[in-house]
Scaffold this active site. Structure first.
Site, short mmCIF file in Angstrom:
data_model
loop_
_atom_site.label_atom_id
_atom_site.label_comp_id
_atom_site.label_asym_id
_atom_site.label_seq_id
_atom_site.Cartn_x
_atom_site.Cartn_y
_atom_site.Cartn_z
N THR A 35 0.85 -1.19 0.00
CA THR A 35 0.00 0.00 0.00
C THR A 35 0.88 1.23 0.00
O THR A 35 1.85 1.31 0.75
CB THR A 35 -0.90 0.00 1.25
OG1 THR A 35 -1.68 -1.19 1.26
CG2 THR A 35 -1.81 1.21 1.27
N TYR A 36 0.53 2.18 -0.84
CA TYR A 36 1.28 3.43 -0.89
C TYR A 36 0.64 4.43 0.06
O TYR A 36 -0.57 4.61 0.08
CB TYR A 36 1.31 3.97 -2.33
CG TYR A 36 2.17 3.10 -3.20
CD1 TYR A 36 3.51 3.39 -3.37
CD2 TYR A 36 1.65 1.96 -3.81
CE1 TYR A 36 4.32 2.56 -4.14
CE2 TYR A 36 2.46 1.14 -4.58
CZ TYR A 36 3.79 1.45 -4.74
OH TYR A 36 4.59 0.63 -5.49
#
Length: 168
Positions: A35-36
């Protein structure tokens, strides 16, 4: 800050096929959720949960990358499961999931990433220098070189997933 120098190739075959015919020697396999937390054209900050398929061992990482293309600056370190969960929950994002099969081809370590939410498999090879990366001659089964194609970057693929999932 360390340098990550890699080339990526678009595969049209599944890792299992390549292993079965002996083109690729499997060493390990991981299920990865990433996940960014923040990203723009030059920088990205992400968290990952990595589960070793063979041992069940779980690792969590926090990574900062700067740059685009074949060569980028990278800082990556381990974080606790608790920190990962807090950052992941705060993001409100859908993680990009992939199965990474790490192995060997012709003396090179190769990572085959199969993205579960997409019909996409890529091969990645990391190098010690830009010269070694540029001199690398890939086998035919690697397919098209997508090292400089932004549409195949993990952050672009993740952003597209968010837009599709959240209807944007």
């Amino acid at each position: 800050m360390g340098m990550e120098i890699e080339r990526k190739f678009l595969l049209d075959r599944r890792p299992e096929e390549l292993i079965a015919e002996g083109a690729f020697i499997r060493r390990s396999e991981q299920k990865i959720q990433q996940t960014y937390l923040a990203l723009d054209e030059q920088q990205e900050v992400r968290v990952r949960r990595l589960v070793d398929v063979d041992t069940g061992e779980v690792e969590h990482t926090h990574t900062f990358k700067q740059g685009n293309g074949m060569s980028r600056e990278e800082i990556e370190y381990s974080i606790t499961a608790s920190i990962y969960e807090q950052l992941f929950q705060a993001s409100g994002a859908v993680p990009l999931t992939k199965t990474r099969t790490t192995g060997e081809w012709n003396g090179f370590t190769v990572e085959l990433d199969r993205y579960e939410q997409l019909n996409l498999t890529v091969a990645e090879v990391e190098f010690e220098s830009l010269e070694a990366a540029e001199a690398f001659e890939a086998p035919d089964w690697f397919g098209e070189d997508i090292s400089s194609k932004k549409e195949y970057s993990n952050k672009k693929v993740w952003r597209d997933l968010q837009n599709r999932t959240h209807g944007r």
